[in-house]
Design a protein around this motif. Structure first.
Motif, mmCIF file in Angstrom:
data_model
loop_
_atom_site.group_PDB
_atom_site.id
_atom_site.type_symbol
_atom_site.label_atom_id
_atom_site.label_comp_id
_atom_site.label_asym_id
_atom_site.label_seq_id
_atom_site.Cartn_x
_atom_site.Cartn_y
_atom_site.Cartn_z
ATOM 1 N N ARG A 1 73.345 -10.761 8.274
ATOM 2 C CA ARG A 1 72.714 -12.056 8.517
ATOM 3 C C ARG A 1 73.150 -13.046 7.441
ATOM 4 N N CYS A 2 73.073 -14.325 7.789
ATOM 5 C CA CYS A 2 73.559 -15.389 6.904
ATOM 6 C C CYS A 2 72.393 -16.093 6.216
ATOM 7 N N THR A 3 72.512 -16.273 4.907
ATOM 8 C CA THR A 3 71.475 -16.976 4.153
ATOM 9 C C THR A 3 71.578 -18.484 4.372
ATOM 10 N N GLN A 4 70.604 -19.176 3.879
ATOM 11 C CA GLN A 4 70.573 -20.635 4.011
ATOM 12 C C GLN A 4 71.791 -21.291 3.370
ATOM 13 N N ASP A 5 72.292 -20.699 2.283
ATOM 14 C CA ASP A 5 73.453 -21.267 1.602
ATOM 15 C C ASP A 5 74.767 -20.604 2.010
ATOM 16 N N GLY A 6 74.754 -19.866 3.138
ATOM 17 C CA GLY A 6 76.003 -19.438 3.747
ATOM 18 C C GLY A 6 76.576 -18.109 3.301
ATOM 19 N N PHE A 7 75.758 -17.209 2.728
ATOM 20 C CA PHE A 7 76.255 -15.920 2.270
ATOM 21 C C PHE A 7 75.781 -14.787 3.185
ATOM 22 N N PRO A 8 76.626 -13.801 3.439
ATOM 23 C CA PRO A 8 76.211 -12.668 4.264
ATOM 24 C C PRO A 8 75.401 -11.649 3.468
ATOM 25 N N VAL A 9 74.268 -11.258 4.032
ATOM 26 C CA VAL A 9 73.454 -10.190 3.452
ATOM 27 C C VAL A 9 73.218 -9.124 4.511
ATOM 28 N N VAL A 10 72.777 -7.954 4.065
ATOM 29 C CA VAL A 10 72.566 -6.825 4.972
ATOM 30 C C VAL A 10 71.084 -6.728 5.299
ATOM 31 N N PHE A 11 70.740 -7.056 6.545
ATOM 32 C CA PHE A 11 69.342 -7.006 6.985
ATOM 33 C C PHE A 11 69.326 -7.001 8.499
ATOM 34 N N HIS A 12 68.446 -6.204 9.096
ATOM 35 C CA HIS A 12 68.477 -6.045 10.552
ATOM 36 C C HIS A 12 67.666 -7.100 11.301
ATOM 37 N N ASP A 13 66.395 -7.236 10.991
ATOM 38 C CA ASP A 13 65.502 -8.060 11.805
ATOM 39 C C ASP A 13 65.705 -9.552 11.553
ATOM 40 N N ASN A 14 65.294 -10.332 12.523
ATOM 41 C CA ASN A 14 65.313 -11.785 12.329
ATOM 42 C C ASN A 14 64.252 -12.199 11.316
ATOM 43 N N SER A 15 63.068 -11.582 11.405
ATOM 44 C CA SER A 15 61.974 -11.877 10.484
ATOM 45 C C SER A 15 61.874 -10.793 9.410
ATOM 46 N N LEU A 16 61.390 -11.172 8.229
ATOM 47 C CA LEU A 16 61.171 -10.214 7.148
ATOM 48 C C LEU A 16 59.785 -9.572 7.221
ATOM 49 N N ARG A 17 58.997 -9.926 8.217
ATOM 50 C CA ARG A 17 57.605 -9.501 8.258
ATOM 51 C C ARG A 17 57.452 -7.981 8.291
ATOM 52 N N ASN A 18 58.101 -7.302 9.240
ATOM 53 C CA ASN A 18 57.898 -5.868 9.385
ATOM 54 C C ASN A 18 58.461 -5.076 8.211
ATOM 55 N N ALA A 19 59.666 -5.403 7.790
ATOM 56 C CA ALA A 19 60.333 -4.616 6.753
ATOM 57 C C ALA A 19 59.862 -4.957 5.347
ATOM 58 N N CYS A 20 59.498 -6.211 5.124
ATOM 59 C CA CYS A 20 59.205 -6.667 3.759
ATOM 60 C C CYS A 20 57.819 -7.291 3.595
#
Length: 290
Positions: free
Chosen positions: A84-103
């Motif tokens: 997934r892409c951060t607000q400032d354009g960097f790729p990170v490793v994360f599955h869900d669209n929301s962070l609610r369930n995982a984090c």
């Protein structure tokens, strides 16, 4: 066909976890997979790809560095990394669209900068979200290839950044991507194997000859009759079906998955993307790490 083995003593797993570590001490003996060498890939079949970033457990959340480490310790050849892409354009490793369930956070990766995202902890652990750059460095040090699932799309700069990171960490020949997005495929085609398209499948079913070397088929067992496996392989493609828990009824998933795995192995597929609950179907005996 080479059997899949794991079963290291539990004490070997009790080590400090950090992406910055002595790679020489942690690297597995299994060589890094090379998809440009079909003979090498097929000599180690079935290759196994850990779904959602590795072997998931109470202290190894999906897409975390700890899950990646366990994948190497359990003998996998590759891990799937959800990008997934951060607000400032960097790729990170994360599955869900929301962070609610995982984090437990009411946010999305797209609303966070890279620095902010890397501070987010997975629920109930001290493990934090990792960047793609960190994950690729870690995978390379552990001799793990990578399957990239691009969850959010961007412009050519974004794909160039991903491609540069793949090359930087020496994973150009050990990387495949399951994205169907045309821009992502174009941006990654020089550094990752792409999936066979629907049009190419239709051509194969019409008995046409197609050069599918450096390509792979990815999908569900129900979409993969034995005759299609033969046609794909005869035209040069690797065949890698997905065996995931959410694809089956929860009360029958083990039995149904085992049936699919047995058929597909007999038919000669090159590997599987699996959830770690299905590891036992690739073992020589019933020993586990538990």
């Amino acid at each position: 066909m080479k059997p899949f083995r794991f079963g290291l003593p539990l004490f070997l797993f009790i080590v400090p976890l950090s992406w910055a570590f002595d790679a020489q001490n942690d690297a597995t003996e299994k060589p890094l997979i090379d998809f440009h060498n079909a003979q090498q890939v097929r000599s180690r079949a079935p290759i196994l790809i850990a779904h959602r970033g590795g072997v998931i457990g109470m202290d190894s959340p999906e897409c975390s560095l700890s899950a990646i480490r366990l994948a190497a310790q359990h003998g996998y050849d590759m891990v799937e990394l959800d990008i997934r892409c951060t607000q400032d354009g960097f790729p990170v490793v994360f599955h869900d669209n929301s962070l609610r369930n995982a984090c437990g956070a009411d946010q999305t990766i797209g609303n966070l900068t890279l620095d902010e995202a890397l501070q987010i902890r997975y629920r109930g652990t001290e493990k934090t979200i990792c960047s793609l750059d960190q994950a690729l460095a870690f995978c390379r040090s552990l001799h793990l290839g990578v399957m990239l699932d691009i969850k959010t799309y961007g412009d050519i700069t974004y794909y160039r950044m991903i491609a540069n990171q793949i090359v930087k960490h020496g994973l150009r020949y050990a990387c495949i991507t399951i994205t169907g997005n045309p821009s992502a495929r174009k941006g990654l085609q020089e550094v990752a194997l792409l999936t066979v398209t629907r049009e190419e499948i239709e051509a194969l079913q019409g008995n046409k000859k197609i050069d599918l070397r450096q390509r792979f088929w990815f999908g569900l067992p129900a979409q993969l009759p034995n005759d299609l496996i033969e046609r794909l392989r005869n035209n040069g493609a690797y065949v890698i079906p997905a065996i995931n828990t959410f694809r089956y009824p929860s009360d029958q998933h083990l039995e149904l998955a085992e049936v699919d795995i047995q058929r597909l192995r007999r038919a000669g597929v090159d590997g599987f993307q699996i959830d770690s609950v299905y590891e036992k179907f690739f073992l020589v005996n019933n020993t586990t790490n538990e």
